[in-house]
Write a protein that holds these residues in place. Structure first.
Motif, PDB file in Angstrom:
ATOM      1  N   LEU A  57       0.605  -1.220   0.061  1.00 24.25           N
ATOM      2  CA  LEU A  57       0.032   0.110   0.025  1.00 24.25           C
ATOM      3  C   LEU A  57       0.577   1.491  -0.022  1.00 24.25           C
ATOM      4  CD1 LEU A  57      -2.913   1.376   0.341  1.00 24.25           C
ATOM      5  CD2 LEU A  57      -2.287   1.202   2.971  1.00 24.25           C
ATOM      6  N   LEU A  58       2.059   1.035   0.707  1.00 26.58           N
ATOM      7  CA  LEU A  58       2.817   2.498   0.755  1.00 26.58           C
ATOM      8  C   LEU A  58       3.672   2.673  -0.551  1.00 26.58           C
ATOM      9  CD1 LEU A  58       4.290   1.977   4.362  1.00 26.58           C
ATOM     10  CD2 LEU A  58       2.568   3.788   3.634  1.00 26.58           C
ATOM     11  N   PHE A  59       3.881   1.480  -0.947  1.00 22.26           N
ATOM     12  CA  PHE A  59       4.504   1.738  -2.511  1.00 22.26           C
ATOM     13  C   PHE A  59       3.463   2.228  -3.394  1.00 22.26           C
ATOM     14  CE2 PHE A  59       7.837  -1.633  -1.423  1.00 22.26           C
ATOM     15  CZ  PHE A  59       9.007  -0.755  -1.943  1.00 22.26           C
ATOM     16  N   ALA A  60       2.360   1.766  -3.242  1.00 22.66           N
ATOM     17  CA  ALA A  60       1.406   2.322  -4.299  1.00 22.66           C
ATOM     18  C   ALA A  60       0.931   3.626  -4.073  1.00 22.66           C
ATOM     19  CB  ALA A  60       0.046   1.517  -4.380  1.00 22.66           C
ATOM     20  N   LEU A  61       1.320   4.313  -3.101  1.00 23.57           N
ATOM     21  CA  LEU A  61       0.965   5.794  -2.678  1.00 23.57           C
ATOM     22  C   LEU A  61       1.991   6.700  -3.062  1.00 23.57           C
ATOM     23  CD1 LEU A  61      -0.721   5.383   0.940  1.00 23.57           C
ATOM     24  CD2 LEU A  61      -1.722   5.819  -1.399  1.00 23.57           C
ATOM     25  N   ILE A  62       2.958   6.159  -3.777  1.00 25.87           N
ATOM     26  CA  ILE A  62       4.215   7.238  -4.124  1.00 25.87           C
ATOM     27  C   ILE A  62       3.458   8.078  -4.924  1.00 25.87           C
ATOM     28  CG2 ILE A  62       6.328   7.104  -5.634  1.00 25.87           C
ATOM     29  CD1 ILE A  62       6.889   4.549  -4.174  1.00 25.87           C
ATOM     30  N   PRO A  63       2.706   7.860  -6.134  1.00 23.31           N
ATOM     31  CA  PRO A  63       2.081   8.957  -7.080  1.00 23.31           C
ATOM     32  C   PRO A  63       1.563   9.919  -5.926  1.00 23.31           C
ATOM     33  CG  PRO A  63       1.661   6.864  -7.865  1.00 23.31           C
ATOM     34  CD  PRO A  63       2.104   6.525  -6.516  1.00 23.31           C
ATOM     35  N   VAL A  64       0.528   9.741  -4.916  1.00 30.21           N
ATOM     36  CA  VAL A  64      -0.187  10.396  -4.273  1.00 30.21           C
ATOM     37  C   VAL A  64       0.732  11.366  -3.439  1.00 30.21           C
ATOM     38  CG1 VAL A  64      -1.927  10.551  -2.377  1.00 30.21           C
ATOM     39  CG2 VAL A  64      -2.150   8.785  -4.117  1.00 30.21           C
ATOM     40  N   PHE A  65       1.801  10.941  -2.731  1.00 29.72           N
ATOM     41  CA  PHE A  65       2.825  11.406  -2.034  1.00 29.72           C
ATOM     42  C   PHE A  65       3.357  12.640  -3.162  1.00 29.72           C
ATOM     43  CE2 PHE A  65       1.983   8.518   1.499  1.00 29.72           C
ATOM     44  CZ  PHE A  65       2.116   9.388   2.550  1.00 29.72           C
ATOM     45  N   GLY A  66       3.744  12.276  -4.347  1.00 27.22           N
ATOM     46  CA  GLY A  66       4.287  12.974  -5.356  1.00 27.22           C
ATOM     47  C   GLY A  66       3.245  14.296  -5.594  1.00 27.22           C
ATOM     48  N   MET A  67       2.061  13.974  -5.660  1.00 28.25           N
ATOM     49  CA  MET A  67       0.843  15.055  -5.962  1.00 28.25           C
ATOM     50  C   MET A  67       0.893  15.778  -4.738  1.00 28.25           C
ATOM     51  SD  MET A  67      -3.063  14.181  -6.999  1.00 28.25           S
ATOM     52  CE  MET A  67      -3.344  13.302  -5.530  1.00 28.25           C
ATOM     53  N   LEU A  68       0.931  15.284  -3.107  1.00 19.23           N
ATOM     54  CA  LEU A  68       1.009  16.204  -2.199  1.00 19.23           C
ATOM     55  C   LEU A  68       2.305  17.225  -2.240  1.00 19.23           C
ATOM     56  CD1 LEU A  68      -0.215  13.300   0.563  1.00 19.23           C
ATOM     57  CD2 LEU A  68      -1.295  15.544  -0.334  1.00 19.23           C
ATOM     58  N   CYS A  69       3.300  16.682  -2.677  1.00 20.99           N
ATOM     59  CA  CYS A  69       4.415  17.567  -3.029  1.00 20.99           C
ATOM     60  C   CYS A  69       4.262  18.405  -4.012  1.00 20.99           C
ATOM     61  CB  CYS A  69       5.595  16.748  -3.318  1.00 20.99           C
ATOM     62  SG  CYS A  69       6.469  15.660  -2.051  1.00 20.99           S
ATOM     63  N   THR A  70       3.617  18.310  -5.083  1.00 23.42           N
ATOM     64  CA  THR A  70       3.194  19.218  -6.096  1.00 23.42           C
ATOM     65  C   THR A  70       2.230  20.109  -5.654  1.00 23.42           C
ATOM     66  OG1 THR A  70       3.436  17.602  -7.642  1.00 23.42           O
ATOM     67  CG2 THR A  70       2.228  19.500  -8.359  1.00 23.42           C
ATOM     68  N   THR A  71       1.309  20.076  -4.463  1.00 25.51           N
ATOM     69  CA  THR A  71       0.485  21.039  -4.067  1.00 25.51           C
ATOM     70  C   THR A  71       1.137  22.256  -3.244  1.00 25.51           C
ATOM     71  OG1 THR A  71       0.097  19.613  -2.020  1.00 25.51           O
ATOM     72  CG2 THR A  71      -1.353  19.394  -3.700  1.00 25.51           C
ATOM     73  N   LEU A  81       4.973  17.602 -11.485  1.00 27.92           N
ATOM     74  CA  LEU A  81       4.265  16.952 -10.796  1.00 27.92           C
ATOM     75  C   LEU A  81       4.873  15.435 -11.323  1.00 27.92           C
ATOM     76  CD1 LEU A  81       1.789  15.286  -9.530  1.00 27.92           C
ATOM     77  CD2 LEU A  81       0.548  15.103 -11.607  1.00 27.92           C
ATOM     78  N   LEU A  82       5.358  15.245 -12.386  1.00 24.96           N
ATOM     79  CA  LEU A  82       6.191  13.999 -12.742  1.00 24.96           C
ATOM     80  C   LEU A  82       7.673  14.062 -12.073  1.00 24.96           C
ATOM     81  CD1 LEU A  82       5.536  13.757 -16.437  1.00 24.96           C
ATOM     82  CD2 LEU A  82       4.312  12.242 -14.443  1.00 24.96           C
ATOM     83  N   ARG A  83       8.181  15.305 -11.667  1.00 27.59           N
ATOM     84  CA  ARG A  83       9.405  15.232 -11.088  1.00 27.59           C
ATOM     85  C   ARG A  83       9.230  14.990  -9.600  1.00 27.59           C
ATOM     86  NH1 ARG A  83      11.622  21.005 -10.781  1.00 27.59           N
ATOM     87  NH2 ARG A  83      10.344  20.977  -9.109  1.00 27.59           N
ATOM     88  N   ASP A  84       8.212  15.479  -8.949  1.00 33.60           N
ATOM     89  CA  ASP A  84       7.845  15.390  -7.562  1.00 33.60           C
ATOM     90  C   ASP A  84       7.769  13.617  -7.446  1.00 33.60           C
ATOM     91  OD1 ASP A  84       8.135  17.672  -6.943  1.00 33.60           O
ATOM     92  OD2 ASP A  84       6.046  18.385  -6.900  1.00 33.60           O
ATOM     93  N   ILE A  85       6.694  13.344  -8.270  1.00 30.89           N
ATOM     94  CA  ILE A  85       6.694  11.500  -8.065  1.00 30.89           C
ATOM     95  C   ILE A  85       7.956  10.963  -8.297  1.00 30.89           C
ATOM     96  CG2 ILE A  85       5.483   9.704  -9.095  1.00 30.89           C
ATOM     97  CD1 ILE A  85       3.100  11.393  -9.896  1.00 30.89           C
ATOM     98  N   LEU A  86       8.664  11.304  -9.184  1.00 26.45           N
ATOM     99  CA  LEU A  86      10.186  10.866  -9.296  1.00 26.45           C
ATOM    100  C   LEU A  86      11.013  10.958  -7.975  1.00 26.45           C
ATOM    101  CD1 LEU A  86      12.115   9.162 -11.360  1.00 26.45           C
ATOM    102  CD2 LEU A  86      12.875  11.358 -12.174  1.00 26.45           C
TER     103      LEU A  86
END
Length: 146
Positions: A57-71, A81-86
């Motif tokens: 679940l935590l691995f799957a939440l990596i895109p969500v946490f990238g989105m939170l960084c983008t906010t 957004l892509l840079r933050d996910i990376l």
């Protein structure tokens, strides 16, 4: 989160759900076993790392946490957004590598019947803790920068 368009939010949540389902299937277990075998060929150690649904679940939440960084950014851009996910992905992988390195020193058994090349997690949820630290580190860095 209001800066991010609704279509992109739904896409990221869909990617996260799909990633969790894929990792929870037999593909996730095969991936872990192949990675451990690959690392044992390179390092000479066999890392006894346990995985559970919380790790997936935590691995799957990596895109969500990238989105939170983008906010935390002033303007929304897909490239950011892509840079933050990376950035979150690299942070999680980096913490796992650091955790495996620490297992070389902390994971050796004191039992003489267990071979020295077999390393185990020093405590339960060791890998989960490393993943959580890896997820939280970019959020902490972006909140400090802004």
């Amino acid at each position: 989160m209001n800066k991010i368009p609704a279509k992109i939010k739904y896409l990221i949540f869909g990617i996260s759900i799909s990633l969790f389902l894929v990792l929870s299937s037999s593909l996730g277990i095969r991936l872990i076993v192949r990675t451990i075998n690959f690392l044992s060929g390179i390092t000479g150690y066999h890392f006894g790392v346990s995985t559970n649904s919380l790790d997936y679940l935590l691995f799957a939440l990596i895109p969500v946490f990238g989105m939170l960084c983008t906010t935390t950014r002033l303007k929304f851009r897909v490239s950011v957004l892509l840079r933050d996910i990376l950035m979150v992905l690299v942070s999680v992988i980096g913490m796992i590598i650091i955790g495996l390195f620490l297992m070389v020193y902390l994971g050796k058994s004191s039992n003489p019947l267990i071979p020295k090349y077999l390393l185990v997690e020093p405590f339960d949820f060791y890998s989960t803790l490393l993943i959580i630290i890896g997820l939280g580190f970019p959020l902490m860095i972006t909140s400090i920068k802004t």
